[in-house]
Design an enzyme around this catalytic site. Structure first.
Site, PDB file in Angstrom:
ATOM      1  N   HIS A 202      -5.806  22.837  21.626  1.00 51.78           N
ATOM      2  CA  HIS A 202      -6.721  23.154  20.528  1.00 51.78           C
ATOM      3  C   HIS A 202      -6.100  24.244  19.667  1.00 51.78           C
ATOM      4  O   HIS A 202      -5.566  25.221  20.197  1.00 51.78           O
ATOM      5  CB  HIS A 202      -8.060  23.637  21.078  1.00 51.78           C
TER       6      HIS A 202
ATOM      7  N   LEU B  24       0.825  -1.211   0.000  1.00 55.10           N
ATOM      8  CA  LEU B  24       0.000   0.000   0.000  1.00 55.10           C
ATOM      9  C   LEU B  24       0.858   1.259   0.000  1.00 55.10           C
ATOM     10  O   LEU B  24       0.546   2.230  -0.692  1.00 55.10           O
ATOM     11  CB  LEU B  24      -0.936  -0.003   1.211  1.00 55.10           C
TER      12      LEU B  24
END
Length: 467
Positions: A445, A187
């Site tokens: 964040h 892959l």
């Protein structure tokens, strides 16, 4: 004849790390490597060069497809200089292997270039083009790694029918690369060449790609890579691979019994790897191997010969560079009289496609098979502000926790930078954290890591904040 406290045969991640740790612990250490550069498969023809090509091809794809949406306009035609890309890959390899040479010198490890062969349990003959040398060692560590496997009816010509080694040094971008095997190597390299313009067809025997990982990851990665243009043929059993001039034909049988043929200019055979003990003459030392060709070891990685140990791909377990490193350290510390341990359940697995795929602990299928009662929490990457800002919205984080105790049993991720993010899960599980523990920790964040907190909230009380 020089006598060493420990001699290590093989300088891959397991071997060279074992050498460093042995030297740190005061042992006179020898490292034997048959090739002219240190680092084994990983640094020379595996982890490092494949990641270099993955990153280079990712930049190319971004320039071709995504720069414009970021307001980056490049005048003129974007051109691929494949030769330069391969040269950069090799430069990364060269720099990394030279770094290992420096570490050996720094730690006063004696490096021998040549093929190490057991004369008996304490003597190793090192054969090179120039001469044969013999050294004595009180303890010996076998760290000879693995080589690509093939199928009995396939002839690897290293030109058109190739392994991962040759795929890293091609002179051209294939028109159509047929990849046999939907595991990590197939892959990753398949995605490299798809980005560069090749048609890529992945033929996989099992009913899903990355079959050892969590089923949700297999499904998500196949969905994303299909969008990228990779074609998948799962539940296909390959029966023949034939070459005529520059054309390769792969014959397979699908799950309905129908014969299917694929024609391309290159065929990448990526059906796994096998332990590599060729030329060691283990019989001279009395070391046993099992029916799979693996060197047999006990829980201390000790062979049936008390002073000989083995680590990495040449023994049981996942063939991962970081697993070999941990084992190298473990043996060194055992030889020094310490009592180290490895929790094999907490060794993460990673696929470096984009999006990346990473796992640690038990998969959902394994928990079901074992009859363990569990709860699952999942959070999509597309719900994160950081993902939207970068444009990497594919994937998810899934946390599996014990239904009664809430202890985290497995964490499975698909997404941007999850190869790095999985270490948070490893740390949490090392300290036997609960899903609630993770859910109550502050996560910066905006970051991809917020998906871990949200998945933990979903597993704990089914109350993620942002979906």
């Amino acid at each position: 004849m020089t006598t060493y406290d420990v001699a290590i045969i093989g300088s891959g991640p397991g071997g060279y790390v074992a050498a460093i740790r042995c030297a740190q612990l005061g042992m006179k250490t020898a490292l034997i490597e048959k090739y002219n550069t240190l680092g084994g498969t990983c640094l020379n023809v595996g982890c490092i060069p494949s990641k270099a090509l993955l990153d280079s091809s990712h930049h190319y794809e971004d320039a071709m497809k995504h720069f414009a949406e970021h307001g980056i306009e490049i005048p003129g035609e974007i051109k691929l200089n494949f030769k330069k890309m391969i040269e950069r890959k090799q430069a990364v390899v060269d720099q990394t292997t030279k770094g290992i040479e420096f570490l050996m010198s720094k730690n006063k490890v004696d490096v021998f270039t040549g093929t190490g062969t057991f004369k008996d349990a304490t003597h190793v003959v090192i054969a090179s083009e120039k001469e044969n040398k013999e050294i004595e060692a009180k303890n010996i560590i076998i760290a000879t790694g693995s080589k690509p496997s093939t199928l009995p009816f396939i002839t690897i010509d290293k030109d058109r029918i190739i392994t991962s080694t040759e795929a890293l040094t091609l002179k051209e971008v294939p028109k159509h690369m047929i990849v046999i095997g939907g595991g990590v190597i197939g892959l990753e390299l398949g995605q490299v060449y798809r980005r560069l313009g090749a048609e890529v067809s992945v033929v996989e025997y099992m009913d899903r790609i990355i079959p050892t990982m969590d089923g949700a990851q297999s499904k998500e990665l196949m969905k994303v890579m299909k969008k990228q243009g990779v074609k998948f043929y799962v539940s296909h059993k390959v029966s023949a691979v034939e070459r005529k001039k520059n054309e390769v034909t792969v014959t397979a049988t699908d799950k309905k019994g129908n014969e299917v043929q694929f024609t391309g200019d290159y065929c990448l055979v990526s059906v796994g790897r096998r332990p590599y003990t060729d030329g060691l003459k283990l019989e001279n030392a009395g070391v046993k191997v099992n029916e799979r060709g693996q060197v047999e070891v006990n829980d201390h990685l000790q062979t049936n010969v008390s002073n000989i140990y083995a680590i990495g791909d040449v023994i049981r377990g996942a063939m991962l560079a970081h697993k070999a490193e941990e084992e190298g350290v473990l043996v060194a510390e055992i030889l020094a009289g310490q009592k180290p341990h490895i929790d094999y359940n907490l060794i993460p697995g990673v696929v470096y496609t984009w999006p990346e795929v990473a796992s640690v602990g038990k998969t959902e299928e394994e928990l079901k098979d074992a009859g363990i009662s569990y709860k699952s929490g999942q959070f999509p990457m597309r719900a994160l502000g950081r993902s939207r800002a970068s444009g990497d919205i594919d994937g998810f984080v899934k946390i599996l926790a014990d239904a009664k105790t809430d202890e985290v049993l497995g964490v499975h991720m698909v997404g941007a930078r999850v190869a790095d993010l999985i270490s948070e899960a490893v740390t949490a599980m090392e300290y036997r954290a609960s899903a609630e523990d993770i859910s109550r920790m502050s996560h910066a964040h905006p970051t991809y890591a917020e998906a871990v907190k949200e998945a933990a909230l979903a597993a704990t009380e089914n109350r993620p904040l942002h979906i």
